[in-house]
Write a protein that holds these residues in place. Structure first.
Motif, PDB file in Angstrom:
ATOM      1  N   LEU A 136      -3.866  58.220  45.149  1.00  0.00           N
ATOM      2  CA  LEU A 136      -2.690  57.658  44.488  1.00  0.00           C
ATOM      3  C   LEU A 136      -2.459  58.463  43.214  1.00  0.00           C
ATOM      4  O   LEU A 136      -3.333  58.552  42.355  1.00  0.00           O
ATOM      5  CB  LEU A 136      -2.926  56.185  44.138  1.00  0.00           C
ATOM      6  CG  LEU A 136      -1.762  55.470  43.433  1.00  0.00           C
ATOM      7  CD1 LEU A 136      -0.560  55.358  44.367  1.00  0.00           C
ATOM      8  CD2 LEU A 136      -2.189  54.096  42.942  1.00  0.00           C
ATOM      9  N   GLY A 137      -1.301  59.074  43.108  1.00  0.00           N
ATOM     10  CA  GLY A 137      -1.014  59.884  41.937  1.00  0.00           C
ATOM     11  C   GLY A 137       0.259  60.672  42.124  1.00  0.00           C
ATOM     12  O   GLY A 137       1.060  60.382  43.022  1.00  0.00           O
ATOM     13  N   ALA A 138       0.467  61.676  41.275  1.00  0.00           N
ATOM     14  CA  ALA A 138       1.705  62.459  41.344  1.00  0.00           C
ATOM     15  C   ALA A 138       1.471  63.873  40.844  1.00  0.00           C
ATOM     16  O   ALA A 138       0.632  64.115  39.968  1.00  0.00           O
ATOM     17  CB  ALA A 138       2.796  61.779  40.509  1.00  0.00           C
ATOM     18  N   ASN A 139       2.237  64.790  41.396  1.00  0.00           N
ATOM     19  CA  ASN A 139       2.173  66.182  40.965  1.00  0.00           C
ATOM     20  C   ASN A 139       2.719  66.331  39.545  1.00  0.00           C
ATOM     21  O   ASN A 139       3.527  65.521  39.079  1.00  0.00           O
ATOM     22  CB  ASN A 139       2.976  67.079  41.910  1.00  0.00           C
ATOM     23  CG  ASN A 139       2.339  67.212  43.277  1.00  0.00           C
ATOM     24  OD1 ASN A 139       1.143  66.993  43.443  1.00  0.00           O
ATOM     25  ND2 ASN A 139       3.132  67.582  44.272  1.00  0.00           N
ATOM     26  N   VAL A 140       2.302  67.408  38.889  1.00  0.00           N
ATOM     27  CA  VAL A 140       2.728  67.687  37.521  1.00  0.00           C
ATOM     28  C   VAL A 140       3.237  69.126  37.465  1.00  0.00           C
ATOM     29  O   VAL A 140       2.644  70.035  38.069  1.00  0.00           O
ATOM     30  CB  VAL A 140       1.551  67.511  36.537  1.00  0.00           C
ATOM     31  CG1 VAL A 140       1.980  67.866  35.123  1.00  0.00           C
ATOM     32  CG2 VAL A 140       1.042  66.071  36.583  1.00  0.00           C
ATOM     33  N   HIS A 141       4.336  69.336  36.733  1.00  0.00           N
ATOM     34  CA  HIS A 141       4.987  70.647  36.686  1.00  0.00           C
ATOM     35  C   HIS A 141       5.142  71.141  35.251  1.00  0.00           C
ATOM     36  O   HIS A 141       5.173  70.343  34.304  1.00  0.00           O
ATOM     37  CB  HIS A 141       6.366  70.572  37.348  1.00  0.00           C
ATOM     38  CG  HIS A 141       6.317  70.122  38.777  1.00  0.00           C
ATOM     39  ND1 HIS A 141       6.163  68.790  39.131  1.00  0.00           N
ATOM     40  CD2 HIS A 141       6.391  70.820  39.946  1.00  0.00           C
ATOM     41  CE1 HIS A 141       6.145  68.694  40.464  1.00  0.00           C
ATOM     42  NE2 HIS A 141       6.286  69.902  40.969  1.00  0.00           N
ATOM     43  N   ALA A 142       5.278  72.437  35.120  1.00  0.00           N
ATOM     44  CA  ALA A 142       5.518  73.036  33.807  1.00  0.00           C
ATOM     45  C   ALA A 142       6.893  72.608  33.308  1.00  0.00           C
ATOM     46  O   ALA A 142       7.879  72.676  34.044  1.00  0.00           O
ATOM     47  CB  ALA A 142       5.440  74.561  33.907  1.00  0.00           C
ATOM     48  N   SER A 143       6.957  72.197  32.053  1.00  0.00           N
ATOM     49  CA  SER A 143       8.238  71.745  31.507  1.00  0.00           C
ATOM     50  C   SER A 143       8.953  72.831  30.709  1.00  0.00           C
ATOM     51  O   SER A 143      10.118  72.665  30.335  1.00  0.00           O
ATOM     52  CB  SER A 143       8.027  70.514  30.625  1.00  0.00           C
ATOM     53  OG  SER A 143       7.106  70.794  29.577  1.00  0.00           O
ATOM     54  N   ILE A 144       8.238  73.938  30.443  1.00  0.00           N
ATOM     55  CA  ILE A 144       8.860  75.112  29.829  1.00  0.00           C
ATOM     56  C   ILE A 144       8.290  76.362  30.510  1.00  0.00           C
ATOM     57  O   ILE A 144       7.268  76.296  31.186  1.00  0.00           O
ATOM     58  CB  ILE A 144       8.610  75.207  28.304  1.00  0.00           C
ATOM     59  CG1 ILE A 144       7.116  75.397  28.015  1.00  0.00           C
ATOM     60  CG2 ILE A 144       9.167  73.990  27.590  1.00  0.00           C
ATOM     61  CD1 ILE A 144       6.811  75.715  26.546  1.00  0.00           C
ATOM     62  N   SER A 145       8.944  77.473  30.308  1.00  0.00           N
ATOM     63  CA  SER A 145       8.413  78.740  30.797  1.00  0.00           C
ATOM     64  C   SER A 145       7.519  79.349  29.718  1.00  0.00           C
ATOM     65  O   SER A 145       7.839  79.293  28.530  1.00  0.00           O
ATOM     66  CB  SER A 145       9.552  79.712  31.124  1.00  0.00           C
ATOM     67  OG  SER A 145      10.365  79.191  32.153  1.00  0.00           O
ATOM     68  N   GLY A 146       6.384  79.906  30.139  1.00  0.00           N
ATOM     69  CA  GLY A 146       5.488  80.477  29.152  1.00  0.00           C
ATOM     70  C   GLY A 146       4.133  80.825  29.739  1.00  0.00           C
ATOM     71  O   GLY A 146       3.995  81.026  30.957  1.00  0.00           O
ATOM     72  N   ILE A 147       3.132  80.865  28.877  1.00  0.00           N
ATOM     73  CA  ILE A 147       1.783  81.259  29.254  1.00  0.00           C
ATOM     74  C   ILE A 147       0.846  80.056  29.154  1.00  0.00           C
ATOM     75  O   ILE A 147       0.906  79.296  28.188  1.00  0.00           O
ATOM     76  CB  ILE A 147       1.266  82.384  28.341  1.00  0.00           C
ATOM     77  CG1 ILE A 147       2.190  83.596  28.428  1.00  0.00           C
ATOM     78  CG2 ILE A 147      -0.164  82.782  28.695  1.00  0.00           C
ATOM     79  CD1 ILE A 147       1.864  84.684  27.427  1.00  0.00           C
ATOM     80  N   ILE A 148       0.012  79.871  30.154  1.00  0.00           N
ATOM     81  CA  ILE A 148      -0.991  78.809  30.111  1.00  0.00           C
ATOM     82  C   ILE A 148      -2.021  79.179  29.048  1.00  0.00           C
ATOM     83  O   ILE A 148      -2.749  80.166  29.167  1.00  0.00           O
ATOM     84  CB  ILE A 148      -1.695  78.642  31.484  1.00  0.00           C
ATOM     85  CG1 ILE A 148      -0.681  78.365  32.593  1.00  0.00           C
ATOM     86  CG2 ILE A 148      -2.736  77.531  31.404  1.00  0.00           C
ATOM     87  CD1 ILE A 148       0.045  77.050  32.470  1.00  0.00           C
TER      88      ILE A 148
ATOM     89  N   THR B 289      10.497  67.478  35.120  1.00  0.00           N
ATOM     90  CA  THR B 289       9.998  68.268  33.987  1.00  0.00           C
ATOM     91  C   THR B 289      10.469  67.709  32.649  1.00  0.00           C
ATOM     92  O   THR B 289      10.035  68.162  31.592  1.00  0.00           O
ATOM     93  CB  THR B 289      10.456  69.733  34.082  1.00  0.00           C
ATOM     94  OG1 THR B 289      11.895  69.776  34.078  1.00  0.00           O
ATOM     95  CG2 THR B 289       9.938  70.386  35.359  1.00  0.00           C
ATOM     96  N   THR B 290      11.370  66.738  32.707  1.00  0.00           N
ATOM     97  CA  THR B 290      11.933  66.156  31.484  1.00  0.00           C
ATOM     98  C   THR B 290      11.906  64.642  31.556  1.00  0.00           C
ATOM     99  O   THR B 290      11.724  64.056  32.629  1.00  0.00           O
ATOM    100  CB  THR B 290      13.392  66.616  31.276  1.00  0.00           C
ATOM    101  OG1 THR B 290      14.176  66.199  32.417  1.00  0.00           O
ATOM    102  CG2 THR B 290      13.489  68.117  31.121  1.00  0.00           C
ATOM    103  N   THR B 291      12.127  64.029  30.420  1.00  0.00           N
ATOM    104  CA  THR B 291      12.256  62.570  30.369  1.00  0.00           C
ATOM    105  C   THR B 291      13.322  62.224  29.340  1.00  0.00           C
ATOM    106  O   THR B 291      13.474  62.925  28.324  1.00  0.00           O
ATOM    107  CB  THR B 291      10.912  61.908  30.008  1.00  0.00           C
ATOM    108  OG1 THR B 291      11.056  60.477  30.086  1.00  0.00           O
ATOM    109  CG2 THR B 291      10.443  62.265  28.602  1.00  0.00           C
ATOM    110  N   PHE B 292      14.090  61.187  29.601  1.00  0.00           N
ATOM    111  CA  PHE B 292      15.126  60.735  28.669  1.00  0.00           C
ATOM    112  C   PHE B 292      14.510  59.741  27.693  1.00  0.00           C
ATOM    113  O   PHE B 292      13.852  58.775  28.102  1.00  0.00           O
ATOM    114  CB  PHE B 292      16.292  60.095  29.424  1.00  0.00           C
ATOM    115  CG  PHE B 292      17.143  61.079  30.168  1.00  0.00           C
ATOM    116  CD1 PHE B 292      18.292  61.609  29.586  1.00  0.00           C
ATOM    117  CD2 PHE B 292      16.795  61.497  31.448  1.00  0.00           C
ATOM    118  CE1 PHE B 292      19.072  62.540  30.272  1.00  0.00           C
ATOM    119  CE2 PHE B 292      17.578  62.417  32.140  1.00  0.00           C
ATOM    120  CZ  PHE B 292      18.716  62.937  31.551  1.00  0.00           C
TER     121      PHE B 292
END
Length: 445
Positions: free
Chosen positions: A416-428, A159-162
């Motif tokens: 070929l690909g990757a799942n994606v996740h919410a990086s903050i809590s909130g409303i779509i 959910t994060t990146t440096f």
């Protein structure tokens, strides 16, 4: 093979944290003799690997051990430049008597972090032209990728990146930021209050891409944001129009061959001859006779930003030719007998200190220590395609409440690909074919 580890990596959406973002579960699904953590960080100004190895030493070593076991490797190497003595000392103390992991010191040259160059330095094995490290029994992983593998085993999705934020900023620093945060908001953390007259680079100064929209989001593969003045030498080179590049080539290319002499891939034995491509392009030939040499170009930029005495852009010409050949369906001929690395390979390495001087960024070559990020994030735009392959498919609906780490985009089985996740809590707030926008409760757009 441990299906539990691979399934954890798939579920967490782990991809290569640098470069094209190759899905990690595919890479680690193979058997290899050696694993190399690429901590060379050969691009000037980026500090992520150094900071991660300092602050997350145990986690990274634990992740490396898991990868070694998963792939059946006999040894894991951490390839890091020997100038980082404090980091190397810390690593060696943490490794202790573990014979399965070894720190491999690299000289301070560019592009030591080109994974094929890294493999050669560590193993003295040349990956064939058009091939991958696995062709010589090796798998190469980014430092943050290994950290994310270890976190995936603990049920933590990516959910994060440096990101190292540097250049024309008040306080150069490295932060762990939520994916989907805008470049503009990230730059504000380092004291940037105006972007007038400035241009950004996502990635390193040599191979990084120009940021055309500061409101665009950072992704899993964003490792640096470098802010420079619009009239800086580096930005002037990167913003040249292709017509100007070709015109300058026809006028000023003297066929000195320095671009080829210093080409890292040609030195590796890949028969990459940028001076020949320049010669053919200068005559305006429409066929691709003799131009297949361009297909081996790694686009490192050594030829245009360091080697050429007349400031020409062989890389840009190579990229143009590669694109045209891709349209024509022309690929590297892997059946060609590979050549041995040049006898000059150890003598034509580009010193990073000299490169920094040449491209005019010496004043920005400063520390960017890891800082704690604890500010509220009001809004993120999470791309559904942050990786090589196909985009993830949204599995949420507008108006839904999500928590940080919630799966919001899933890759179809077999793709070929990757799942994606919410990086903050909130409303779509919004769902498109390209991204999902999440707004924190009470947040502002």
């Amino acid at each position: 093979m441990n299906p539990e580890l691979i399934n954890s990596i798939i579920a967490a959406g782990v991809v290569g944290a640098g470069g094209a973002g190759f899905p990690t579960h595919v890479k680690l699904g193979a058997q290899a003799e050696y694993i190399i953590i690429n901590a060379a960080e050969c691009e000037p100004l980026i500090r992520v690997d150094q900071e991660l190895l300092t602050h997350y030493t145990a986690d990274i070593l634990e992740g490396l051990n898991k990868i070694v076991q998963e792939t059946g490797a006999v040894k894991g190497f951490i390839a890091i430049k020997e100038k980082h003595q404090d980091v190397i000392k810390r690593l060696n103390e943490a490794i202790g008597n573990d014979q399965g992991i070894e720190v491999f010191p690299l000289k301070d040259f560019y592009p030591a972090g080109d994974e094929q160059i890294t493999v050669y330095e560590v193993l003295k094995k040349a990956v064939p032209k058009g091939g991958i490290p696995l062709n010589v029994g090796c798998i190469v992983c980014n430092v943050e990728t290994v950290l994310n593998v270890n976190r995936a085993c603990q049920g933590k999705p990516v959910t994060t990146t440096f990101v190292t934020i540097t250049g024309e900023v008040n306080r150069p620093a490295t932060y762990c930021l939520p994916i989907g945060m805008s470049y503009k908001k990230a730059l504000e953390l380092c004291g940037v209050d105006t972007l007038e007259g400035k241009v950004g680079i996502d990635g390193g100064p040599m191979m990084g891409k120009l940021i055309t929209d500061f409101d665009a989001p950072i992704t899993k593969t964003t490792k640096a944001i470098i802010l420079l003045n619009v009239d800086s030498l580096l930005i002037q080179e990167k913003t040249k129009k292709m017509e100007q590049v070709l015109k300058q080539s026809r006028i000023a290319c003297i066929q000195c061959q320095k671009c080829t002499d210093l080409c890292p891939r040609d030195l590796l034995g890949h028969d990459v001859k940028p001076h020949i491509v320049m010669r053919i392009a200068n005559y305006g030939l429409s066929d691709f006779s003799g131009m297949k040499t361009a297909l081996g170009c790694s686009e490192c930029g050594a030829c245009e930003l360091y080697a050429c005495p007349n400031g020409l852009s062989p890389r840009r010409v190579n990229i143009m030719i590669k694109q045209e050949m891709a349209k024509a369906g022309i690929k590297i001929d892997k059946a060609v007998e590979p050549k041995q690395p040049s006898a000059m390979i150890d003598y034509r390495k580009i010193p990073v200190k000299r490169l920094i001087e040449r491209i005019g960024i010496k004043k920005y070559d400063v520390k960017a220590p890891l800082q704690k990020f604890d500010q509220p994030v009001e809004r993120v735009v999470v791309p559904l395609k942050q990786h090589l392959g196909t985009a993830a498919t949204a599995v949420v609906e507008k108006g839904m409440m999500v928590s940080e780490g919630t799966l919001i985009g899933k890759i179809a089985n077999g793709n070929l690909g990757a799942n994606v996740h919410a990086s903050i809590s909130g409303i779509i707030q919004e769902i498109s074919s390209e991204s999902i926008t999440i707004e924190a409760q009470g947040g502002k757009v």
